[in-house]
Design an enzyme around this catalytic site. Structure first.
Site, PDB file in Angstrom:
ATOM      1  N   ALA A   7       6.270  -5.560  -5.185  1.00 20.76           N
ATOM      2  CA  ALA A   7       5.277  -5.740  -4.119  1.00 20.76           C
ATOM      3  C   ALA A   7       5.553  -6.998  -3.317  1.00 20.76           C
ATOM      4  O   ALA A   7       5.424  -6.997  -2.086  1.00 20.76           O
ATOM      5  CB  ALA A   7       3.867  -5.787  -4.713  1.00 20.76           C
ATOM      6  N   ASP A   8       5.955  -8.068  -3.987  1.00 16.19           N
ATOM      7  CA  ASP A   8       6.292  -9.299  -3.280  1.00 16.19           C
ATOM      8  C   ASP A   8       7.494  -9.079  -2.363  1.00 16.19           C
ATOM      9  O   ASP A   8       7.515  -9.542  -1.219  1.00 16.19           O
ATOM     10  CB  ASP A   8       6.608 -10.419  -4.272  1.00 16.19           C
ATOM     11  CG  ASP A   8       5.404 -10.825  -5.085  1.00 16.19           C
ATOM     12  OD1 ASP A   8       4.696 -11.757  -4.663  1.00 16.19           O
ATOM     13  OD2 ASP A   8       5.165 -10.220  -6.135  1.00 16.19           O
ATOM     14  N   GLY A   9       8.498  -8.370  -2.876  1.00 16.24           N
ATOM     15  CA  GLY A   9       9.693  -8.129  -2.082  1.00 16.24           C
ATOM     16  C   GLY A   9       9.420  -7.280  -0.862  1.00 16.24           C
ATOM     17  O   GLY A   9       9.933  -7.553   0.236  1.00 16.24           O
ATOM     18  N   ALA A  39       7.548  -9.328   1.604  1.00 13.22           N
ATOM     19  CA  ALA A  39       8.450 -10.298   2.223  1.00 13.22           C
ATOM     20  C   ALA A  39       9.287  -9.636   3.317  1.00 13.22           C
ATOM     21  O   ALA A  39       9.480 -10.210   4.396  1.00 13.22           O
ATOM     22  CB  ALA A  39       9.351 -10.921   1.171  1.00 13.22           C
TER      23      ALA A  39
END
Length: 409
Positions: free
Chosen positions: A177-179, A182
């Site tokens: 999810a962070d990737g 980003a």
């Protein structure tokens, strides 16, 4: 204000050379967004806490040197400043006054309390593009909640639809999810910079939640529910709309992934495994038809694969034009001839660890290729003194900041 690079540092290269980025990020989403921009030539200054970014204390280490940190914070110059301290926040404002982009992923409202909100910073720098990434976004009843990628993977429906049918909701082993947030953030920043070039130089204020980019990856899940009332369920590696599609184990206990999304591909697959009867059957000519016979279609492929070694399977499928490939672990990825020839992994120098290999820049520009300039630097705030001098702090002012514990050198 054009920033100078250190003489010992490789020069920036790529389509974003000349773009100045300031990152006030932690963990993954914000730092990964700025890393993508650094890969493409942007000059990135990262503000990290006096004790160092939390990623320095996460993941595996070699000789007490953190490895994950070196990937997430590649290509960045480091300033250690306490942004909760008025003097530390003033350092950030001075750098932001000439930045093109500021990226942050604190909980909504945090930066405003330190005088680092968009209203304050854009008054100093109208061309600033500011990106906020948070768990649930800047608005809504959950906006003040703490948010991590794990919660976004759960909240978005991703975990609910991932895993075996009789197993628990499954979370990924890495911060997907962070990737995804980003990447979405980096894309949004670039769009805002293009718009700034057209509107007379006025920047923008962008906000992204962690869960909404994940939701956008889940295909027809939302519209299927809206129009048909269908709630997506876990199905293991089987697809909800095409078959055969799965991972299959070979006789030598290796795994292969197969996708027969195209109807012609399914017929080639059936012929390749010696089941021309399935390829010719009128009731198996389309995906909707095959989904009604999912166990039969999938089982035929599984039965054939388990009687052959992985290499035998790959050879047969390649000759037949079947869309299939091996399930690799990282060691196999490093030794694959295609990966080696494309230079997916690059070797760069680390000040402490020496030579190391990390993934290179993903988008490959013919005329303006990007470059990973260096891995995440080992020392907390390694560039603080040099950057403060660049932004016209005198030696006396730097010493005062040190005495006030607003910075770390």
């Amino acid at each position: 204000m054009q920033r100078k690079t250190e003489q010992s540092a490789p020069p920036a290269q790529g389509p974003l050379v000349g773009i100045n980025v300031l990152e006030i990020g932690m963990l993954f989403a914000g730092p990964m967004a700025s890393a993508y921009l650094a890969d493409l030539g942007a000059d990135v200054i990262k503000i990290e806490p006096l004790k160092g970014d939390e990623v320095r204390r996460m993941g595996r280490s070699k000789n007490d040197e953190p490895l994950w940190w070196r990937v997430t914070n590649r290509g960045k110059q480091l300033v250690a400043a306490d942004i909760r301290h008025p003097a530390g926040a003033a350092v950030v404002r001075r750098i932001a006054a000439t930045a093109d982009v500021l990226i942050e992923n604190f909980r909504p409202g945090k930066l405003a309390g330190w005088g680092l909100d968009y209203e304050t910073l854009s008054a100093l720098n109208p061309g600033l593009v500011m990106l906020h990434i948070s768990g649930y976004g800047q608005t809504g009843p959950y906006s003040s909640r703490p948010g991590m990628g794990t919660l976004a993977e759960a909240f978005s429906g991703f975990a609910h639809t991932t895993g075996e049918a009789d197993g628990p909701p499954t979370l990924p082993a890495y911060p997907i999810a962070d990737g995804v947030a980003a990447m979405t953030g980096a894309m949004s920043v670039l769009a805002a910079l293009v718009n700034r070039s057209r509107n007379g130089g006025i920047g923008d204020d962008i906000e992204i939640s962690l869960y909404e980019p994940m939701l956008s990856l889940l295909g027809a899940m939302a519209i299927d529910y809206d129009q048909l009332g269908v709630i997506g369920r876990r199905r293991g590696n089987r697809s909800t709309w095409t078959t055969p599609r799965n991972t299959y184990q070979s006789s030598d206990h290796r795994w292969i992934a197969v996708s027969a999304a195209a109807n012609s591909g399914a017929r080639r697959l059936f012929n390749a495994i010696g089941r021309s009867d399935l390829a010719a059957r009128p009731d198996l000519q389309t995906n909707p038809q095959r989904m009604l016979k999912l166990a039969e279609c999938d089982g035929a492929v599984a039965d054939w694969v388990r009687r052959h070694t992985l290499q035998e399977v790959l050879d047969v499928f390649e000759r037949a034009g079947v869309v299939a490939g091996p399930v690799y672990d990282v060691e196999q990825l490093f030794t694959d001839r295609h990966v080696i020839e494309r230079e997916t992994f690059i070797e760069i120098d680390d000040a402490v660890l020496g030579k190391l290999r990390i993934q290179g820049v993903v988008p490959r520009f013919r005329r303006a290729p990007g470059k990973v300039r260096w891995p995440g630097r080992p020392k907390v705030g390694q560039d603080t003194r040099e950057i403060l001098a660049r932004f016209d702090y005198s030696d006396d002012e730097v010493e005062q900041l040190l005495r006030e514990e607003a910075i770390r050198l």
